[in-house]
Design an enzyme around this catalytic site. Structure first.
Site, PDB file in Angstrom:
ATOM      1  N   LYS A  70      -8.461  13.940   4.552  1.00 23.15           N
ATOM      2  CA  LYS A  70      -7.650  12.720   4.514  1.00 23.15           C
ATOM      3  C   LYS A  70      -6.604  12.817   5.614  1.00 23.15           C
ATOM      4  O   LYS A  70      -6.419  13.880   6.228  1.00 23.15           O
ATOM      5  CB  LYS A  70      -6.973  12.535   3.156  1.00 23.15           C
ATOM      6  N   ARG A  71      -5.951  11.707   5.873  1.00 16.01           N
ATOM      7  CA  ARG A  71      -4.882  11.694   6.870  1.00 16.01           C
ATOM      8  C   ARG A  71      -3.858  12.776   6.552  1.00 16.01           C
ATOM      9  O   ARG A  71      -3.497  12.981   5.403  1.00 16.01           O
ATOM     10  CB  ARG A  71      -4.235  10.308   6.859  1.00 16.01           C
ATOM     11  N   THR A  91      -8.795   6.221  -1.977  1.00 19.89           N
ATOM     12  CA  THR A  91     -10.187   5.826  -2.171  1.00 19.89           C
ATOM     13  C   THR A  91     -11.128   7.007  -1.938  1.00 19.89           C
ATOM     14  O   THR A  91     -12.258   6.986  -2.414  1.00 19.89           O
ATOM     15  CB  THR A  91     -10.579   4.668  -1.232  1.00 19.89           C
ATOM     16  N   LYS A 140       0.669  14.230   0.930  1.00 16.16           N
ATOM     17  CA  LYS A 140      -0.711  14.495   0.513  1.00 16.16           C
ATOM     18  C   LYS A 140      -0.941  15.982   0.241  1.00 16.16           C
ATOM     19  O   LYS A 140      -1.945  16.365  -0.339  1.00 16.16           O
ATOM     20  CB  LYS A 140      -1.681  13.964   1.566  1.00 16.16           C
ATOM     21  N   HIS A 192       0.800  -1.226   0.000  1.00 18.03           N
ATOM     22  CA  HIS A 192       0.000   0.000   0.000  1.00 18.03           C
ATOM     23  C   HIS A 192       0.833   1.275   0.000  1.00 18.03           C
ATOM     24  O   HIS A 192       0.274   2.358   0.169  1.00 18.03           O
ATOM     25  CB  HIS A 192      -0.915   0.035   1.231  1.00 18.03           C
ATOM     26  N   LYS A 240     -14.829   8.124  -3.709  1.00 22.57           N
ATOM     27  CA  LYS A 240     -16.057   8.459  -2.975  1.00 22.57           C
ATOM     28  C   LYS A 240     -16.577   9.829  -3.382  1.00 22.57           C
ATOM     29  O   LYS A 240     -17.796  10.026  -3.528  1.00 22.57           O
ATOM     30  CB  LYS A 240     -15.781   8.405  -1.470  1.00 22.57           C
TER      31      LYS A 240
END
Length: 813
Positions: free
Chosen positions: A554-555, A662, A560, A366, A666
């Site tokens: 998100k985290r 993901t 990111k 991952h 969504k």
């Protein structure tokens, strides 16, 4: 969801039965009368009522698996981010409407009853939510699948944001109350051993038999949660392990007056399942994490062997009946543990044990981040799991021989590929060597694994690598989260898409239907109004529901690039403060996500976002056009309310760093448009929806590597871009934090002297892409067409499709 009109008589019977059952649980389970029942009582009674209806299907499912002598798949994951269960259970049972009606007749609202349920604190991010989606899909597809993990008493933490914008971590004791969905299984309790030493005794033939002696033992007790398929009769199992002490209480010590020590051993033992992801910046924290991983793996494999041996006497058919999926490297210690059980407890030879292990394990990677590819010091691994270190050393020795045979006179390659090197046990390497299949989770991610991260392994075993792009369950993330949009879609194309997401393609013609677009906008407007109320409740920030809702949840992690988004907000603020254009598009920019407690840079980025929000929202000339808020304690139940009310999805990670994502799926499923880089599954989303229906910007993964190889100098970007210079200078000016003017200098210095994730290199392209977003949003008809086409073309991104690919290509079910 049945396509034929419901029978009113049958529905009335169902409603009456549910009412009676809820009332009976209040009376007989909780010993209360209706007049004294609390909101908690109503939730518990409703949950038990639905669980009762799952129980018969649950027992029948397991009985069918036994009678059918099926091949089973066991999904091992350190995280299962399940969210709330009540609404999902009602939906999958086909009882959502009946449950709502029954509660209404009893004087309650289903939505309010659902709010009593805490989010299950069993995960943190995409890894755990993916596992939850896959369990839903396995049950819906009627596949014999089991989830295995840890029953954490505490989630990672509850996040609060203080008056200075700082993250504050509070305990997430989600099991403080009774969990009505789980069933304790004390008859499924296994002994898990730690420390000690292996003792070898040779037999007459010279073969050494090992016993693990002088161990510290812990009991693992099973707790089962039902996982219902959608409107079928399959109910699978999520089995979670809780740590229990082998001795509850040292009475002799207590009598002697040593009161604390009398219970200390029990407390220390049960720490193993106390909290998700204990901080690993200390030796004790690292040891606890490895304990957690081995604890759940050992209990799981003992459980699998007990189930298998209850049906067979030899291991000849083991790999024909058992497949184990390792969800990242956390469960990779399962490979030597299965070998230990087969060799030491069941008398198999080394070669046979390794062959069985390799043929039943598959490994999902991952991450491409080096720091996320787990390693353990040989000293810690050997002290905690001495027998396993012996087995891993032998796996490594034999593997090195294989590498030397295949690539002679290449010692550097051998060392790069070794499982043990530099005093570290490399768990990703162990997972690759001990598995029959290794998969990435998006096409780009898999290519990076094959060409860069695990290139040596791919050259040795090219047939072992494959790609399975992640997916999400449309049942939770559209049907449950966005019922109005789901109803509108089903009204036009039927409800087959709920179990066959590619049927959404039937929406495409309606993108050109003006009346349908108007109804689509009306649904979105109501979802945005609901989200606006949540933003005000959670943050105190009042936002305009008609504004473009721009979301990044998100985290928190530097790759990111929440910081890139924050810098862009500063740029927008400064532009609007100077002179707002007449056609400026009002925006609400929402952030959300947790930073690991010891990840100081990520926590400082949260502080920066809070300070930016404070300045922007307090400026009377700018705030009518721009609002900023950080939604605290991002979790599944909050996400279910965010996605339907979002217009723009921020998927802006540095290209080549996000495995898949993901959240991007969504958002798309709920009609939000994506602004993003060509990273992770964004690449496949862009291919599916079309370049004209997504806002792509920035360097590609290849260009990121080329820039780094060429000696990227971020300071040159600062000197050459007036926008970049103005924004960073604003961070240093002290305006955002007058009481601490140098507060954000560490972030600026990191960008100017390192910029590992290429924020400055992508900044101007990002700002331009945001201008393209504004231009599209000014034309409501164009924006709505793009949104409809995004939904219509995201049928590929269902977890049903992902699980089918695993079942067909990897598990061979």
């Amino acid at each position: 969801m049945p396509s034929t009109p419901p029978d009113p008589g049958r529905r009335s019977t169902r409603v009456d039965a549910l009412k009676r059952a809820i009332a009976d649980h209040v009376t007989y389970t909780l010993a209360r009368d209706r007049s004294s029942a609390t909101a908690r009582d109503v939730y518990m009674s409703t949950a038990w009522t639905l669980r009762d209806r799952l129980a018969e299907r649950w027992a029948a499912t397991q009985s069918n698996y036994e009678r059918g002598d099926v091949k089973r798949v066991y999904y091992l994951s350190l995280e299962f981010l399940m969210g709330r269960t009540l609404g999902n259970a009602a939906l999958n049972l086909g009882l959502e409407g009946a449950t709502a009606e029954a509660l209404e007749e009893l004087g309650y609202r289903l939505e309010e009853v659902e709010e009593r349920e805490p989010d299950a604190g069993l995960g943190n991010g995409g890894l755990g939510r993916l596992a939850a989606c896959y369990l839903d899909s396995m049950a819906t597809l009627e596949l014999p699948g089991y989830g295995y993990g840890i029953r954490y008493e505490h989630g990672i933490f509850r996040q609060r944001i203080d008056e200075r914008g700082r993250q504050v971590e509070k305990p997430d004791y989600w099991l403080q109350d009774e969990n009505p969905w789980e069933i304790a299984r004390p008859d499924r309790t296994y002994t898990v051993k730690f420390y000690g030493r292996p003792e070898g005794t040779p037999d007459e033939a010279g073969r050494v038999h090992y016993r693990w002696a002088d161990t510290h033992d812990v009991l693992a007790m099973a707790y089962d949660t039902p996982i219902p398929g959608y409107c079928n009769h399959t109910v699978n199992t999520l089995r979670l392990w809780a740590a229990k002490a082998t001795q509850e209480f040292d009475l002799e010590g207590f009598i002697r007056g040593n009161y604390i020590a009398a219970v200390e051993a029990k407390a220390n033992t049960e720490t193993i399942s106390k909290v998700l992801y204990p901080p690993d910046d200390t030796g004790q924290g690292k040891e606890l994490r490895l304990k957690q991983q081995y604890f759940f793996v050992s209990a799981t494999l003992q459980d699998i062997l007990q189930r298998y041996l209850g049906e067979r006497k030899t291991f000849a058919e083991f790999t024909d009946k058992v497949q184990v999926q390792l969800n990242d490297t956390h469960p990779a210690v399962a490979i030597p543990e299965l070998m230990r059980l087969l060799m030491d407890d069941h008398g198999l030879e080394w070669a046979a044990s390794f062959d069985i292990a390799r043929r039943c394990f598959a490994y999902t990677n991952h991450t491409v981040l080096p720091e996320a590819l787990e390693t353990w010091s040989v000293e810690l691994f050997g002290r905690l799991l001495p027998r396993h270190l012996e087995l891993v050393r032998e796996i490594d020795r034999r593997f090195r021989e294989r590498v030397r045979e295949r690539f002679p006179a290449d010692p550097e390659r051998e060392e790069r590929m070794s499982i043990i090197s530099g005093g570290q046990v490399r768990m990703a390497h162990l997972a690759i060597v001990g598995s029959h299949t290794v998969n990435g989770v998006a096409a780009l991610h898999t290519e990076i694994l094959k060409e860069r991260i695990f290139r040596d392994f791919h050259e040795l075993w090219p047939e072992r690598f494959t790609s399975v792009t992640n997916g999400v369950t449309q049942r939770r993330w559209m049907v449950k989260a966005n019922p109005e949009l789901s109803s509108l879609v089903s009204e036009r194309i039927g409800d087959g898409w709920i179990v066959d997401l590619p049927e959404l393609s039937g929406l495409e013609p309606y993108a050109g239907d003006a009346a349908f677009r108007e109804r689509w906008r009306a649904v979105k407007a109501r979802n945005k109004q609901r989200l606006a109320r949540i933003v005000e409740q959670e943050t105190g920030v009042r936002v305009d529901p008609a504004a473009l809702v721009d979301v990044q949840v998100k985290r928190m992690h530097e790759y990111k690039r929440q910081l890139l988004n924050a810098l862009r907000v500063v740029d927008t603020y400064l532009e609007l403060r100077d002179a707002a254009p007449a056609d400026a598009v009002p925006r609400t920019v929402l952030f959300g996500g947790k930073a690991a407690p010891t990840y100081w840079t990520a926590k400082l980025i949260i502080e920066l976002i809070g300070c930016i929000a404070g300045q922007v929202n307090a400026d009377p000339t700018v705030s009518p056009l721009l609002k900023v808020a950080f939604l605290p304690d991002y979790r599944v139940s909050l996400a279910e309310r965010i996605f339907p009310g979002s217009d723009l999805s921020e998927q802006i990670s540095t290209a080549g760093f996000e495995a898949s994502g993901t959240g991007n799926m969504k958002f798309s499923l709920n009609g939000a448009l994506t602004i993003g880089t060509l990273d992770g599954a964004n690449v496949e989303i862009a291919e599916a929806v079309g370049a004209e229906n997504i806002f792509i910007f920035g360097l590609t993964a290849e260009e990121v590597e080329q820039n780094k190889d060429a000696g990227y100098v971020p300071r040159e970007v600062y000197e050459g871009s007036p926008r970049v210079r103005r924004v960073l200078d604003h961070l240093l000016s002290g305006e955002l934090s007058p009481e601490d003017p140098g507060r954000f200098r560490p972030l600026v210095d990191s960008l100017l002297f390192h910029d590992e994730y290429m924020l400055l290199a992508d900044f101007d392209a990002y700002v331009k892409a945001q201008a393209d977003v504004d231009a599209a949003y000014r034309d409501p008809e164009r924006w709505t067409r793009m949104a409809i086409l995004n939904v219509a073309r995201c049928g590929f991104f269902s977890s049903d499709r992902s699980v089918k690919e695993y079942a067909d290509r990897i598990w061979k079910l």
